[in-house]
Design a protein around this motif. Sequence first.
Motif, PDB file in Angstrom:
ATOM      1  N   ALA A 194     -12.702  -7.580  -6.129  1.00  0.00           N
ATOM      2  CA  ALA A 194     -12.659  -6.131  -6.283  1.00  0.00           C
ATOM      3  C   ALA A 194     -12.021  -5.753  -7.615  1.00  0.00           C
ATOM      4  CB  ALA A 194     -11.889  -5.511  -5.128  1.00  0.00           C
ATOM      5  N   GLU A 195     -12.297  -4.541  -8.070  1.00  0.00           N
ATOM      6  CA  GLU A 195     -11.765  -4.081  -9.354  1.00  0.00           C
ATOM      7  C   GLU A 195     -10.251  -3.946  -9.325  1.00  0.00           C
ATOM      8  OE1 GLU A 195     -12.229  -0.283 -12.430  1.00  0.00           O
ATOM      9  OE2 GLU A 195     -13.640  -0.571 -10.776  1.00  0.00           O
ATOM     10  N   SER A 196      -9.723  -3.547  -8.186  1.00  0.00           N
ATOM     11  CA  SER A 196      -8.269  -3.425  -8.039  1.00  0.00           C
ATOM     12  C   SER A 196      -7.830  -4.080  -6.738  1.00  0.00           C
ATOM     13  CB  SER A 196      -7.839  -1.952  -8.060  1.00  0.00           C
ATOM     14  OG  SER A 196      -8.328  -1.283  -6.909  1.00  0.00           O
ATOM     15  N   GLN A 197      -6.576  -4.491  -6.714  1.00  0.00           N
ATOM     16  CA  GLN A 197      -6.010  -5.139  -5.535  1.00  0.00           C
ATOM     17  C   GLN A 197      -4.591  -4.625  -5.313  1.00  0.00           C
ATOM     18  OE1 GLN A 197      -6.152  -9.340  -6.356  1.00  0.00           O
ATOM     19  NE2 GLN A 197      -8.381  -9.378  -6.594  1.00  0.00           N
ATOM     20  N   THR A 198      -4.117  -4.844  -4.114  1.00  0.00           N
ATOM     21  CA  THR A 198      -2.738  -4.468  -3.775  1.00  0.00           C
ATOM     22  C   THR A 198      -2.077  -5.637  -3.079  1.00  0.00           C
ATOM     23  OG1 THR A 198      -3.356  -2.134  -3.494  1.00  0.00           O
ATOM     24  CG2 THR A 198      -1.260  -2.848  -2.535  1.00  0.00           C
ATOM     25  N   ILE A 199      -0.910  -6.033  -3.551  1.00  0.00           N
ATOM     26  CA  ILE A 199      -0.150  -7.092  -2.896  1.00  0.00           C
ATOM     27  C   ILE A 199       1.073  -6.458  -2.246  1.00  0.00           C
ATOM     28  CG2 ILE A 199       1.118  -7.665  -5.020  1.00  0.00           C
ATOM     29  CD1 ILE A 199       1.224 -10.583  -3.979  1.00  0.00           C
ATOM     30  N   SER A 200       1.358  -6.869  -1.016  1.00  0.00           N
ATOM     31  CA  SER A 200       2.493  -6.293  -0.289  1.00  0.00           C
ATOM     32  C   SER A 200       3.267  -7.393   0.419  1.00  0.00           C
ATOM     33  CB  SER A 200       2.007  -5.265   0.745  1.00  0.00           C
ATOM     34  OG  SER A 200       1.093  -5.850   1.654  1.00  0.00           O
ATOM     35  N   THR A 201       4.582  -7.242   0.436  1.00  0.00           N
ATOM     36  CA  THR A 201       5.447  -8.155   1.179  1.00  0.00           C
ATOM     37  C   THR A 201       6.061  -7.408   2.352  1.00  0.00           C
ATOM     38  OG1 THR A 201       7.290  -7.603  -0.280  1.00  0.00           O
ATOM     39  CG2 THR A 201       6.023  -9.570  -0.828  1.00  0.00           C
ATOM     40  N   PRO A 202       6.256  -8.064   3.488  1.00  0.00           N
ATOM     41  CA  PRO A 202       6.894  -7.405   4.630  1.00  0.00           C
ATOM     42  C   PRO A 202       8.411  -7.450   4.498  1.00  0.00           C
ATOM     43  CG  PRO A 202       6.354  -9.642   5.210  1.00  0.00           C
ATOM     44  CD  PRO A 202       5.861  -9.444   3.791  1.00  0.00           C
ATOM     45  N   LYS A 203       9.109  -6.871   5.433  1.00  0.00           N
ATOM     46  CA  LYS A 203      10.556  -7.027   5.488  1.00  0.00           C
ATOM     47  C   LYS A 203      10.862  -8.511   5.638  1.00  0.00           C
ATOM     48  CE  LYS A 203      11.857  -2.554   7.445  1.00  0.00           C
ATOM     49  NZ  LYS A 203      12.521  -1.858   8.577  1.00  0.00           N
ATOM     50  N   GLY A 204      11.805  -8.998   4.844  1.00  0.00           N
ATOM     51  CA  GLY A 204      12.164 -10.413   4.907  1.00  0.00           C
ATOM     52  C   GLY A 204      11.258 -11.319   4.102  1.00  0.00           C
TER      53      GLY A 204
END
Length: 363
Positions: A149-159
């Motif tokens: 995809a042209e853009s992406q999102t990376i996310s981390t959870p709590k901890g």
Amino acid sequence: MDNEQARELLNKYNSGQCTETEKALIEKSFFAFNEQPVEISQEKLIALKKQVSKKLPISKSRSLKAVITISTAAAAIVFAVYMFYPQPENNINRSLRIAKQIFPKGNTALITLANGKTIELDPTQSEVKIANSGLSYSDGTKIKMNSLAESQTISTPKGGEYKIVLSDGTKVWLNAATILQYPTSFRERTERRVKLFSGEAYFEVAKDKNHPFIVSSKNQNLTVLGTHFNINTYEKNVSTTLLEGSVKLDTKNDFASIILKPGEESIADGASLKKTDGDLDLNMAWKNGKIKFRNADLKSILNVAERWYDIKVEYTENIPKIYLTGGISRKSSLSTLLKLLQMSGVNFNLNEKQGIKILTIKS
């Protein structure tokens, strides 16, 4: 020095009544104990406790010179004896027993593509690389995906935490509960722009004088050419700490603008920007694998605990007015942090309700 004397010394510290020598002893003991593994038998602890106690002051009339000669390691053992010496089972000790099993999640993150599809990153890896050809880990392992995809999102959870290398070579370390959006490629763009929606991230920006690197977050926009900096958006105000290079900060409404130099920190409240000398050791502790606090109030310490150990903190009445200095490894269990609170007279209870771990602080 028995348990009661240790508690009295800590109470003096928290109320600001310690001498400089006593203050230094306590602070060094906290850091030395919590940042080094302790594997000593109970018999050895008791013997060391007696040995160190002989060198500590037992009355006001006794000279404090003896304190100065005590090594950091010996002082740490005194606190270790207090924290680990067997106690009768009660609410606090039961809570500590539960907390020993609560650890942070470690290398955990999720990449969300523009079409909504998600990729759960491998927890045995610690770094993901973004390239025109796709995604891969630092060891070269390719990540299977149907489309880029042209853009992406990376996310981390709590901890959770993770490191990402963007397509231009910029390295970003993500702290717990952090969301970062970025383009798959910076090609054919006049600027390199990413958006930090929430959380905390440390950036080492690849130098490219022809394409400014811009980090957009709540309350501010940050522009650089090549530098190292940290952005913390956990609280209402955004704090930015510069380690290397130079950055320009603008408020969202363009009413204010400042330039940071290495070692400086800015606070953005949405309408203005304030610049101060930064505490690099404290602000960068998370990236260096530690949780550190210096003269911090209880609520701010427990806010960190909520994010890092994925717990919920409740207060029965008013929040106790306690200020603490200390530090632990980010790999430690929750019990290590709770023991520091216990030593400072904090009364708490840890339970689990419907899968949620709740730490209740009592006045």
